[in-house]
Design a protein around this motif. Structure first.
Motif, PDB file in Angstrom:
ATOM      1  N   ALA A  12      -6.689  10.816  -7.174  1.00 54.59           N
ATOM      2  CA  ALA A  12      -7.758   9.864  -7.710  1.00 54.59           C
ATOM      3  C   ALA A  12      -6.865   8.478  -7.588  1.00 54.59           C
ATOM      4  CB  ALA A  12      -8.021   9.931  -8.900  1.00 54.59           C
ATOM      5  N   GLU A  13      -5.472   8.467  -7.979  1.00 54.28           N
ATOM      6  CA  GLU A  13      -4.753   7.159  -7.657  1.00 54.28           C
ATOM      7  C   GLU A  13      -4.628   6.982  -6.306  1.00 54.28           C
ATOM      8  OE1 GLU A  13      -1.129   7.656 -10.035  1.00 54.28           O
ATOM      9  OE2 GLU A  13      -2.146   7.838 -11.830  1.00 54.28           O
ATOM     10  N   CYS A  42       2.197   1.676  -3.371  1.00 57.57           N
ATOM     11  CA  CYS A  42       1.235   2.061  -4.240  1.00 57.57           C
ATOM     12  C   CYS A  42       0.982   3.696  -3.967  1.00 57.57           C
ATOM     13  CB  CYS A  42       0.002   1.349  -3.975  1.00 57.57           C
ATOM     14  SG  CYS A  42      -1.389   1.862  -5.074  1.00 57.57           S
ATOM     15  N   ARG A  46       0.676  -1.059   0.100  1.00 57.81           N
ATOM     16  CA  ARG A  46      -0.066  -0.100   0.033  1.00 57.81           C
ATOM     17  C   ARG A  46       0.957   1.336   0.016  1.00 57.81           C
ATOM     18  NH1 ARG A  46      -2.845   2.149   5.258  1.00 57.81           N
ATOM     19  NH2 ARG A  46      -0.657   2.594   5.384  1.00 57.81           N
ATOM     20  N   LYS A  92      -6.498   7.379  -4.005  1.00 62.61           N
ATOM     21  CA  LYS A  92      -7.919   6.812  -3.387  1.00 62.61           C
ATOM     22  C   LYS A  92      -7.996   5.552  -3.818  1.00 62.61           C
ATOM     23  CE  LYS A  92     -11.457  10.130  -2.455  1.00 62.61           C
ATOM     24  NZ  LYS A  92     -12.562  10.599  -2.791  1.00 62.61           N
ATOM     25  N   GLN A  93      -7.618   5.241  -5.151  1.00 56.65           N
ATOM     26  CA  GLN A  93      -7.680   3.499  -5.633  1.00 56.65           C
ATOM     27  C   GLN A  93      -6.606   2.785  -4.695  1.00 56.65           C
ATOM     28  OE1 GLN A  93      -6.614   4.312  -9.743  1.00 56.65           O
ATOM     29  NE2 GLN A  93      -8.712   4.153 -10.368  1.00 56.65           N
ATOM     30  N   CYS A  94      -5.889   3.293  -4.323  1.00 60.63           N
ATOM     31  CA  CYS A  94      -4.496   2.656  -3.703  1.00 60.63           C
ATOM     32  C   CYS A  94      -5.364   2.411  -2.046  1.00 60.63           C
ATOM     33  CB  CYS A  94      -3.251   3.279  -3.220  1.00 60.63           C
ATOM     34  SG  CYS A  94      -2.244   3.438  -4.725  1.00 60.63           S
ATOM     35  N   LYS A 108      -8.291   2.327  -1.429  1.00 59.43           N
ATOM     36  CA  LYS A 108      -9.437   1.458  -1.651  1.00 59.43           C
ATOM     37  C   LYS A 108      -8.877  -0.007  -1.959  1.00 59.43           C
ATOM     38  CE  LYS A 108     -13.737   0.901  -4.407  1.00 59.43           C
ATOM     39  NZ  LYS A 108     -14.472   1.234  -5.476  1.00 59.43           N
ATOM     40  N   ALA A 109      -7.868  -0.266  -2.438  1.00 60.38           N
ATOM     41  CA  ALA A 109      -7.554  -1.534  -2.891  1.00 60.38           C
ATOM     42  C   ALA A 109      -6.924  -2.114  -1.608  1.00 60.38           C
ATOM     43  CB  ALA A 109      -6.479  -1.510  -3.971  1.00 60.38           C
ATOM     44  N   ALA A 124       1.673   7.076  -6.661  1.00 58.76           N
ATOM     45  CA  ALA A 124       0.615   7.514  -7.005  1.00 58.76           C
ATOM     46  C   ALA A 124       0.907   9.007  -7.498  1.00 58.76           C
ATOM     47  CB  ALA A 124      -0.692   7.582  -6.066  1.00 58.76           C
TER      48      ALA A 124
END
Length: 90
Positions: free
Chosen positions: A77-78, A69, A66, A80-82, A84-85, A73
């Motif tokens: 937005a990227e 990631c 994480r 947030k994706q990290c 979330k993942a 980023a």
């Protein structure tokens, strides 16, 4: 007087010799047994302890992934994706 004290001390030691001698003789063996049990317990690992260690390793690896990631980023937005993942399952 000195002879009487010596005689009483000898009688007392003779009367208590079984109790005292058995404790003196067995004490080192009991202590050694405790040390051996403690050493064996310290070197062995139960199944639950192994599972806990594995869980800690997995969590640490996910945190490293994480963080990597998030470092890579480039925008919000990227990131947030990290998040979330790699979100913790609560």
């Amino acid at each position: 007087m000195r002879l009487l004290t010596l005689a009483l001390a000898t009688c007392a030691l003779t009367a208590l010799s079984g109790c005292v001698a058995s404790k003196i003789v067995t004490a080192p063996f009991k202590a050694a047994g405790t040390v051996v049990e403690t050493a064996v317990d310290a070197t062995t690992q139960t199944q639950s302890e192994r599972e806990e260690d594995l869980g800690r390793q997995v969590l640490a690896e996910r945190k490293r992934e994480r963080d990597a990631c998030l470092d890579q980023a480039e925008d919000k937005a990227e990131r947030k994706q990290c998040e979330k993942a790699y979100k913790k399952d609560d």
